[in-house]
Design a protein around this motif. Structure first.
Motif, mmCIF file in Angstrom:
data_model
loop_
_atom_site.group_PDB
_atom_site.id
_atom_site.type_symbol
_atom_site.label_atom_id
_atom_site.label_comp_id
_atom_site.label_asym_id
_atom_site.label_seq_id
_atom_site.Cartn_x
_atom_site.Cartn_y
_atom_site.Cartn_z
ATOM 1 N N ILE A 1 45.988 27.940 38.976
ATOM 2 C CA ILE A 1 45.831 29.386 38.833
ATOM 3 C C ILE A 1 46.348 30.055 40.097
ATOM 4 C CG2 ILE A 1 44.181 31.252 38.454
ATOM 5 C CD1 ILE A 1 42.382 29.251 37.044
ATOM 6 N N TYR A 2 47.149 31.106 39.923
ATOM 7 C CA TYR A 2 47.761 31.781 41.076
ATOM 8 C C TYR A 2 47.132 33.149 41.363
ATOM 9 C CZ TYR A 2 51.379 28.224 40.676
ATOM 10 O OH TYR A 2 52.045 27.029 40.615
ATOM 11 N N HIS A 3 46.244 33.632 40.498
ATOM 12 C CA HIS A 3 45.642 34.948 40.723
ATOM 13 C C HIS A 3 44.807 34.942 41.994
ATOM 14 C CE1 HIS A 3 46.781 36.829 36.912
ATOM 15 N NE2 HIS A 3 46.548 35.659 36.346
ATOM 16 N N GLN A 4 44.774 36.089 42.662
ATOM 17 C CA GLN A 4 44.059 36.220 43.926
ATOM 18 C C GLN A 4 42.745 36.986 43.783
ATOM 19 O OE1 GLN A 4 45.433 34.720 46.717
ATOM 20 N NE2 GLN A 4 46.945 33.974 45.257
ATOM 21 N N GLU B 1 55.529 45.324 30.455
ATOM 22 C CA GLU B 1 55.582 46.016 31.739
ATOM 23 C C GLU B 1 54.610 45.326 32.696
ATOM 24 O OE1 GLU B 1 54.916 48.400 34.989
ATOM 25 O OE2 GLU B 1 53.367 48.416 33.432
ATOM 26 N N LYS B 2 55.079 45.012 33.889
ATOM 27 C CA LYS B 2 54.338 44.133 34.798
ATOM 28 C C LYS B 2 52.928 44.628 35.069
ATOM 29 C CE LYS B 2 55.753 44.152 39.048
ATOM 30 N NZ LYS B 2 54.604 44.752 39.780
ATOM 31 N N ASN B 3 52.781 45.874 35.455
ATOM 32 C CA ASN B 3 51.461 46.384 35.800
ATOM 33 C C ASN B 3 50.542 46.435 34.584
ATOM 34 O OD1 ASN B 3 52.130 46.730 38.508
ATOM 35 N ND2 ASN B 3 52.984 48.759 38.144
ATOM 36 N N ALA B 4 51.115 46.703 33.410
ATOM 37 C CA ALA B 4 50.301 46.761 32.190
ATOM 38 C C ALA B 4 49.713 45.386 31.864
ATOM 39 C CB ALA B 4 51.146 47.267 31.023
ATOM 40 N N LEU B 5 50.460 44.325 32.126
ATOM 41 C CA LEU B 5 49.951 42.980 31.864
ATOM 42 C C LEU B 5 48.712 42.696 32.710
ATOM 43 C CD1 LEU B 5 53.318 40.963 31.785
ATOM 44 C CD2 LEU B 5 51.905 41.622 29.825
ATOM 45 N N TYR B 6 48.768 43.045 33.992
ATOM 46 C CA TYR B 6 47.630 42.781 34.872
ATOM 47 C C TYR B 6 46.465 43.723 34.570
ATOM 48 C CZ TYR B 6 50.760 39.798 37.555
ATOM 49 O OH TYR B 6 51.619 38.807 37.930
ATOM 50 N N GLU C 1 46.287 27.456 43.621
ATOM 51 C CA GLU C 1 47.317 27.373 44.667
ATOM 52 C C GLU C 1 47.186 28.616 45.543
ATOM 53 O OE1 GLU C 1 49.106 24.962 45.432
ATOM 54 O OE2 GLU C 1 49.398 23.682 43.685
ATOM 55 N N SER C 2 46.087 28.715 46.258
ATOM 56 C CA SER C 2 45.856 29.889 47.109
ATOM 57 C C SER C 2 44.925 29.495 48.247
ATOM 58 C CB SER C 2 45.238 31.038 46.295
ATOM 59 O OG SER C 2 43.966 30.674 45.811
ATOM 60 N N ALA C 3 44.871 30.363 49.248
ATOM 61 C CA ALA C 3 44.000 30.119 50.395
ATOM 62 C C ALA C 3 42.541 30.337 49.992
ATOM 63 C CB ALA C 3 44.378 31.058 51.534
ATOM 64 N N PRO C 4 41.594 29.679 50.658
ATOM 65 C CA PRO C 4 40.171 29.901 50.356
ATOM 66 C C PRO C 4 39.809 31.366 50.564
ATOM 67 C CG PRO C 4 40.460 27.960 51.749
ATOM 68 C CD PRO C 4 41.795 28.647 51.688
ATOM 69 N N PRO C 5 38.965 31.933 49.699
ATOM 70 C CA PRO C 5 38.615 33.353 49.818
ATOM 71 C C PRO C 5 37.677 33.605 51.007
ATOM 72 C CG PRO C 5 37.350 32.322 48.079
ATOM 73 C CD PRO C 5 38.321 31.285 48.554
ATOM 74 N N ASP C 6 37.725 34.821 51.524
ATOM 75 C CA ASP C 6 36.844 35.214 52.621
ATOM 76 C C ASP C 6 35.464 35.623 52.117
ATOM 77 O OD1 ASP C 6 38.894 34.785 54.468
ATOM 78 O OD2 ASP C 6 39.673 36.823 54.194
#
Length: 599
Positions: free
Chosen positions: A486-489, A175-180, A222-227
């Motif tokens: 890594i794609y996590h935000q 289940e998607k939410n359970a994985l995260y 693969e994400s924008a620089p964090p604020d």
């Protein structure tokens, strides 16, 4: 495919054993038969006898029941009244092929490493019944077998694997939410995991921890620089050649045999030379003071940290590579020292100085390799400069082509003196023979620095070349286990992603250690790929009373798979127990919920 029976007379009785077989036409035109599934003795009613009773789970009544199976073309004997079932063999169907072998092997490695028991004490099921331990095991096995994103696991991979069958669970594991949410629960247990792994490496393989190899790498996003200014994702020196992406730095400690002991995630702009002091303190705090030898590459320790290591109580031993600039300072002092052979093709010179000892090593194999690389680059650059000299270019184009050539062969560029006219495109180039002689003298040679003055130089050289184990660990993490990108935000999920990859690497190392005494050239990936060919299928047999008998069966192992498991001393589990249900319910995928044996 079709069903074929083999007859055998035993103890005066005739027995029928059933196989699912397929025909294969070869290049010669001959048709050969391949056994796909062995079902065993599933029933026969000849001469008023019936097959042995089997236990199946009746999914309509939600209870176990005893059945005796007979072919639909035979009448039920009187003795089978009440539990005899006639099966329509001609309507047999195969459903839900899924990958079983690599999943089973991964679960075996997970249990051998004691991770199931370790996490059972720390990840309790939720009030809603979510089993976090099984979800984590699924994430780790997925990362080892066929790494990808959590979304891909949820959308595709779980249904194509037999993890639900092996863990006795259902799609709730994917289940998607359970994985995260499972990722959110892991990081507080990292230090406890390191202590657990140290004990398991010692128990399973007799690992020793007197020598520790330490190195760093980076992995990008693969994400924008964090604020957030406190976020660890930062721009920095990228070992992946992705300076356009934010990254984190990973510091890793392994033993000379490649067993990982600890790791740390650092901000992406962390300088290598600032990390060692903190790691020394962490290892000492967790495992106590002991006689350890730290082996590192140049650029990690500073002179100040090395001085602290020498003055510690007890002193902390180290062996590190040194920059080539230090070799220039010691070159004259080393000239008078004799060469000592430490192994065939490798010689060293030893130079004691103050509280340290310098070891100057040369490897003939490395000399030949570096010399060939230098010649190839120099030959290409020389040819390219000749081409540019004969081109009709504007000043801007001319300078851009020179810059591109320099970027592609930087080391060779330093060996050539290039004189460019102040205007136009005229230039000349000559080989700097003095620099070439200096480079030739240093090819295949490197300088080591240690406070282990009383150790045999052969031991010191052996310690240093084992740094390749750390490089191999990074290569496996990045390529085989696809740590990057890594794609996590969210930052803590970034670290949890690396944590899961670390656990998968521990399984990888466990399998490699099992294989090493059997065949050093046999890799963990090769064995996992070999076992991935073992599939599981649901065999559906309609019965004459409108129900469906379902047998979940993994395919028969071929000769090389059997040989692998024999050498690894692994035994396959029994085939899952059969189930019987109404035809309407059988259309939906089911997971076995009871144990039993029916082959």
């Amino acid at each position: 495919m079709f069903l074929r029976s083999n007859r055998r007379f035993k103890d005066g009785k005739e027995h029928h054993y059933w196989n699912i077989v397929e025909n294969r036409r070869c290049a010669s035109g001959k048709v050969v038969q391949r056994q796909v599934l062995y079902l065993g003795e599933i029933g026969d009613g000849q001469h008023d006898d019936w097959s042995r009773a089997i236990e199946a789970f009746d999914e309509d009544a939600q209870r176990h029941t005893q059945l005796s199976l007979f072919s639909a073309d035979r009448e039920l004997p009187g003795q089978a009244e009440g539990y005899g079932v006639q099966v329509r063999l001609d309507a047999m169907e195969l459903h839900r092929p899924r990958q079983w072998g690599a999943c089973w092997l991964s679960c075996e490695l997970y249990e051998q490493l004691g991770l199931d028991q370790f996490w059972a004490r720390r990840l309790r099921p939720s009030r809603e019944g979510t089993n976090w331990c099984d979800i984590l095991q699924t994430l780790v096995c997925y990362r080892l077998i066929d790494p990808g994103s959590e979304w891909r696991l949820h959308r595709q991979w779980f249904e194509q694997s037999a993890m639900a069958d092996l863990l006795g669970a259902d799609f709730m594991l994917a289940e998607k939410n359970a994985l995260y949410r499972c990722l959110d629960k892991l990081l507080p247990h990292k230090q406890a995991l390191f202590s657990h792994l140290r004990q398991r490496w010692a128990d399973l393989f007799g690992a020793k921890f007197e020598v520790l190899l330490y190195d760093l790498t980076s992995t990008y996003f693969e994400s924008a620089p964090p604020d957030d200014d406190n976020d660890k994702r930062r721009f920095g020196y990228s070992r992946d050649k992705r300076s356009d992406c934010v990254q984190v730095v990973i510091a890793l400690i392994v033993t000379p045999d490649g067993f990982p002991l600890a790791y740390e995630v650092l901000p992406g702009n962390t300088a290598d030379s600032t990390t060692l002091r903190g790691f020394l303190h962490k290892i000492e705090t967790q495992y106590g003071k002991a006689q350890r030898i730290w082996v590192m590459d140049r650029g990690i320790p500073t002179d100040a940290v090395l001085a602290e290591m020498r003055q510690a109580d007890p002193p902390v031993s180290y062996l590190v590579g040194t920059p080539k600039g230090r070799l220039s300072k010691l070159e004259k002092a080393l000239l008078d020292k004799p060469w000592q052979a430490v192994r065939e093709g490798v010689d060293v010179k030893v130079l004691p100085q103050d509280q340290e000892t310098y070891v100057f090593a040369q490897s003939r194999a490395r000399i030949h390799k570096e010399r060939a690389m230098r010649r190839r680059k120099l030959k290409w650059l020389w040819s390219r400069l000749k081409q540019i000299a004969n081109m009709k270019l504007t000043r801007k184009e001319f300078l851009m082509k020179l810059g591109a050539a320099r970027s592609k062969a930087r080391a060779a560029w330093r060996l050539i003196d290039i004189d460019i006219a102040p205007s136009g495109t005229a230039f000349s180039f000559t080989l700097n023979r003095e620099k070439l002689r200096q480079v030739r003298r240093r090819e295949g040679r490197y300088l080591l620095r240690t406070n282990l003055g009383d150790r045999d130089p052969a031991d010191l050289w052996q310690f240093y070349i084992q740094l390749t184990e750390v490089e191999a660990a990074f290569k496996n993490l990045k390529d085989d286990l696809q740590l990057r990108p890594i794609y996590h935000q969210v930052e803590h999920r970034v670290e949890a992603h690396i944590f899961v990859a670390f656990l998968a690497y521990c399984l990888h190392v466990t399998l490699r250690a099992r294989l090493k005494p059997l065949a050093p050239g046999l890799t963990s990936r090769a064995v996992l790929d070999k076992m991935a060919a073992v599939q599981m299928l649901d065999v559906h047999f309609p019965t004459t009373d409108g129900r469906m008998l379902i047998l979940s069966r993994y395919t028969e192992l071929n000769a090389d798979q059997k040989l692998l498991l024999k050498q690894l001393k692994l035994d396959l589990p029994p085939q899952p127990p059969p189930r019987i249900t109404s035809s309407q319910r059988s259309a939906r995928p089911q997971v076995p919920v009871c144990s039993g044996d029916f082959r």
